[in-house]
Structure formats: C-alpha cells, structure tokens
Scaffold this motif. Structure first.
Motif, PDB file in Angstrom:
ATOM      1  N   VAL A 129       0.849  -1.185   0.000  1.00 48.21           N
ATOM      2  CA  VAL A 129       0.000   0.000   0.000  1.00 48.21           C
ATOM      3  C   VAL A 129       0.889   1.241   0.000  1.00 48.21           C
ATOM      4  O   VAL A 129       2.100   1.161   0.261  1.00 48.21           O
ATOM      5  CB  VAL A 129      -0.944   0.024   1.223  1.00 48.21           C
ATOM      6  N   ASP A 130       0.301   2.379  -0.295  1.00 43.43           N
ATOM      7  CA  ASP A 130       1.073   3.624  -0.329  1.00 43.43           C
ATOM      8  C   ASP A 130       1.589   3.977   1.065  1.00 43.43           C
ATOM      9  O   ASP A 130       0.907   3.778   2.075  1.00 43.43           O
ATOM     10  CB  ASP A 130       0.195   4.781  -0.831  1.00 43.43           C
TER      11      ASP A 130
ATOM     12  N   ILE B 245       2.722   6.524   4.090  1.00 37.75           N
ATOM     13  CA  ILE B 245       2.177   7.782   4.608  1.00 37.75           C
ATOM     14  C   ILE B 245       3.250   8.853   4.467  1.00 37.75           C
ATOM     15  O   ILE B 245       4.364   8.706   4.982  1.00 37.75           O
ATOM     16  CB  ILE B 245       1.772   7.641   6.089  1.00 37.75           C
TER      17      ILE B 245
ATOM     18  N   ARG C  44      -3.085   6.247   8.316  1.00 38.15           N
ATOM     19  CA  ARG C  44      -3.082   4.852   8.746  1.00 38.15           C
ATOM     20  C   ARG C  44      -4.433   4.194   8.490  1.00 38.15           C
ATOM     21  O   ARG C  44      -4.506   3.011   8.127  1.00 38.15           O
ATOM     22  CB  ARG C  44      -2.717   4.764  10.227  1.00 38.15           C
TER      23      ARG C  44
ATOM     24  N   GLN D 281      -4.492   3.406   4.913  1.00 35.59           N
ATOM     25  CA  GLN D 281      -3.648   2.241   4.664  1.00 35.59           C
ATOM     26  C   GLN D 281      -4.392   0.950   5.025  1.00 35.59           C
ATOM     27  O   GLN D 281      -4.316  -0.043   4.292  1.00 35.59           O
ATOM     28  CB  GLN D 281      -2.358   2.332   5.478  1.00 35.59           C
TER      29      GLN D 281
ATOM     30  N   ASP E 146       4.475  -1.036   3.021  1.00 39.62           N
ATOM     31  CA  ASP E 146       4.176   0.218   2.337  1.00 39.62           C
ATOM     32  C   ASP E 146       5.136   0.374   1.158  1.00 39.62           C
ATOM     33  O   ASP E 146       6.036  -0.447   0.946  1.00 39.62           O
ATOM     34  CB  ASP E 146       4.221   1.412   3.295  1.00 39.62           C
TER      35      ASP E 146
END
Length: 493
Positions: free
Chosen positions: A128-129, A131, A275, A278, A437
C-alpha cells in the motif's frame, strides 16, 4: 425426513426429499382453515366449513397445492442444513411424487458454493502507499481550521482571483432564458472552477452590480453539454479574513497553548487518517491477492443474474441523470483530474465487460469469505451488531433507533450479520498477511488476530449465530459480494 444430494456439477446440486404425508398435517390443517375463513357456504358459519365439504367444492388438489406451497420452503431449508450445503441462489423446485395420504417427494436444483482450498493467510502479501505528511499538508489543514474561525468582509473593488462572490447566473439559447438553468444569490469562490466553464475568466475585473456574458456548455439538466449564452451578475465581492496563525489562535481553536503544538497535533491527525487509509487499502489489496490464488469459478447462473441486476440498475440511474451510456463514458474520458488504477472503459462493450468482471470478482470474494467464516465458525456478538448499526446511522444521517427499525421492518438481519462476519474474517486475514508500504516497511495495522478455540467456546453463549434469524440476504457492492446497490460511480471506479 430423508433427503439425498446428487452433484450435478462442482457448483450445482439436486436435492431429493421424501416427506411422509403425516408431516404435512399442520400445513393441511392450515390450508383448510384459511380456505374456510374466506368462503361462505350455505348451512355453515364462516370459518366452520368441514374439510370434506371444502374438498367437494374446491377439490382436494387445491388444498394439497396450498399446503405444499406452505411447507416446501421449510422442508427445503431443513434439507440444506442437514446436507451442509451453501446455496447461492433460489432453488428450482419440482414435486415429483404425490401419493395422497402416503408420501410426497420433491426435488430442488440449486447453485451452491463449490468446494475449494484456501491458502494459508501468512503466504499472502500486499503493498500500500506509504504515509507522507508534508509541511504543506499541515499548513493546508491549519488554513482550513482558520477558515472556520474567519469571516467574509465585503470590499468595494473589482473581482480578483480567490475572492468570494455572491452572483446570479442566467443561461439563454437563441435569446430565451432556459428554465432550470438559472441561479440566484449563489456563493462562489473565484478560481475553484466548480461551476460552468468560463465563469472565472468572466468575473475577473467586474465590480458589484456589473454583468458579463460569455459562451459555455451547460453542466446539468436535460440540456447538459449543450452550448448556451451565460450571463453572470456580480452582486457582492468579499474577501476572506483569516485569523493569524499564532498562539492566540491556537488557544481559541484548540486545547493547546502554542501554534506549534497545534501544528504537531494536526500532523498527528493526518498520520492517523493516513493509517486508516492504509488499513482500508490493505483490506482491498489482501483480498484481491487471496482470491487470485484460489481456483474457483462463480456459478454461471449466479453471475448472469448479478450482471443483469447491475446492468438494469446502472441503466436506470443513467436515465434518471439524463445520460446515455455513451455520454457517461465521454464524461469520464474528458475528466482530466480523475485518477484511476486501471484503464477506464471507452465504449459500451468494454464497460459491460468490466462490469461483468467486477461482478465475478465480488461474488468470488463473497464465496471465499463465507467459506472461511463457516470453517472457523465465526459468529456475531450483540455488541458487534449494535456497533454496525451505529456506523450505518452515522453514514446515513439517521439515528441508531431508526436503523434498528429499518432492519426489523425489512428483515435485513441476515444481511447485516453476513457483512459483519465477512468483515471480521477479512480483518483476520489481513492481520496474518504481510503488508508493506511503498517504502518497503512492513506495517502493523493493529487488526485483531483470529480467535482461539478456547475463546470461541467461552464466547459461545454471547454469540448470535447467523442462521438463527430467517430473512433475505442482500450483499453490498465491494468486498461483501453480490450487489443490490451498484451505481454508476461504482461501475467506473
């Protein structure tokens, strides 16, 4: 009640049920009572007509038919439970033997969840991307907070970029004003571009009381995308007066004494939001990775019914918006600001092909999550159902009491229970999967681990099992499975 199951295909079975006629007595008695209460026969009080008279008047077959219609749903459900089947659609029922006073036999063909293997959750991975909270994002959050405490002050000067205006708009074709294409006293911030094209350029330099005409395309209504002459009249020019970003403002707007403390807290809020994003992205990515590893096909009849339902709903919503599918796809293509992880369809054929794929993926996800929930005997506790109703109320702007009433009136309890079970299972899967991430860091999303067998036994007395309450099951569009609410935004996402 003896029953047998014939496997017609990996996802379709034929159930044969034999019912001793004595088991139908309650249904026969009810059929006689109902008919007696509806007819008036000379010599008998209403509701007191003997069964033999009703047989003579209306025929024994009519009574048998009514009794069977009343009994078959329950008999079918009992056979499903006895044989541990998981139906995915309504059955095709046929009475194959009827020996009055002796025996009834019926068959039910139905699509069922096929058997398949689920890989170990710890073999699943997703990315996932990361933060990334920039100073600019914090300042934008601070400016938004300052705007809540600011004011709009009227100024006597020509319009500049960023001003806040009160305007009237009149659209005309061939010199005639267009009904439903005019607005009065609408607020507008110059430079946002959120109204008709050309408006920002037209108002720059105007003063309060002045007007200007320009050519544009209409953005709504039956004449959407048609050319029109638009006249804008500036009625008021305002500038936003924001409080200074200092310690005094921090004390006014928050619990903090200094502006730096407020900035730190705003950054913390942005990180918490990141978060949460995410975690949501991880749920989607992990589920996609899981179902990609499972070799199972959605039953053809179930998929066909789902695609037809989505097609009908999307077509209806487009009609209500005054759009054809081609117009809708043109709008998507013309929207330069829209971002998507996948290619958007550019024609009707690819659009409906994408709709079918999304339907198949959603149904497969439903089958996978339901199987895992069944295998692990995942239940739903009362407080989980209550929390779910509170979230629905917050999302829809209603009260929890109103959501409870709606749930009971429309018999949505099984649907809601299924959604909660699937959500719990998905959390367990994500908790055991590896989620990184985009910077390569492994994330701990703080999701609950699967319950142990001892925990299951301890909680057994407080669990509301999904099969206790009968009712219709409707599943939401994305992770939860079959959609009954697909909209055009869903279809293009």
């Amino acid at each position: 009640m003896p029953s047998t199951v014939e496997q017609l295909s990996p996802s379709r079975v034929k159930i044969t049920v034999e019912v001793p006629f004595a088991d139908l007595k309650p249904n026969m008695d009810k059929a006689y009572r109902d008919l007696a209460s509806q007819v008036q026969i000379p010599g008998f009080r209403k509701g007191k007509v003997p069964p033999r008279i009703l047989d003579q008047r209306f025929g024994r077959g009519a009574i048998l038919s009514e009794a069977l219609n009343d009994a078959l749903p329950s008999l079918y459900n009992d056979a499903v439970v006895d044989n541990k089947l998981s139906p995915l659609a309504q059955p095709e029922v046929e009475v194959t033997k009827l020996e009055d006073g002796e025996l009834v036999e019926f068959t039910a063909e139905v699509d069922v969840r096929p058997d398949f293997d689920v890989p170990s959750f710890d073999t699943i991975s997703a990315t996932v991307d990361a933060i990334e909270i920039t100073d600019k994002a914090v300042e934008e959050r601070l400016d938004s907070l300052r705007a809540r405490f600011g004011s709009l002050d009227e100024v006597d000067r020509p319009v500049e970029d960023g001003d806040h205006l009160i305007i009237d708009l009149v659209a005309r074709q061939d010199g005639e004003p267009l009904e439903d294409a005019n607005v009065t006293d609408v607020s507008y911030e110059v430079g946002t571009g959120r109204m008709v094209d050309g408006l920002d350029e037209a108002v720059i330099g105007l003063s309060a009381g002045e007007s200007k005409k320009f050519e544009s395309k209409l953005v709504g209504g039956p004449l959407k995308n048609e050319d029109a002459e638009v006249e804008v009249t500036v009625k008021k020019v305002q500038v936003q007066d924001l409080p200074a970003a200092d310690d005094e403002f921090a004390q006014l707007a928050s619990e903090f004494d200094t502006i730096e403390e407020l900035r730190v807290d705003l950054k913390r809020e942005l990180e918490e939001n990141g978060r949460a994003e995410q975690a949501n992205a991880a749920r989607d990515k992990v589920l996609e990775a899981l179902i990609a590893e499972i070799d199972v096909e959605v039953p053809e009849g179930v998929l066909k019914a789902e695609v037809e339902s989505r097609r009908e709903q999307i077509t209806t919503q487009l009609a209500q918006a005054g759009l054809t599918l081609d117009q809708y796809l043109e709008e998507i293509a013309a929207d330069e600001d829209e971002e998507s992880d996948e290619d958007e369809p550019t024609d009707a054929e690819s659009f409906w092909a994408q709709t079918e794929k999304r339907s198949a993926d959603a149904l497969k996800a439903q089958m996978v999550l339901d199987k895992i929930a069944d295998d692990r005997e995942v239940g739903v506790e009362q407080d989980e159902l209550s929390a779910y109703l509170v979230r629905r109320a917050q999302a829809s702007g209603t009260t929890p009491d109103q959501e409870v009433q709606h749930m009971l009136e429309h018999n949505h309890i099984p649907e809601y229970m299924s959604e909660i079970r699937r959500s719990k299972v998905l959390d367990q899967i994500v908790a055991q999967a590896t989620v990184n991430d985009s910077n390569g860091q492994t994330l701990d999303l703080g999701l609950p681990q699967p319950e142990s067998a001892a925990d299951d036994e301890a909680a057994e007395g407080d669990v509301i099992e999904g099969d206790v309450i009968d009712g219709e099951v409707e599943d939401s569009t994305e992770v939860e499975g079959q959609t009954q609410e697909a909209d055009t935004e869903d279809a293009k996402a």
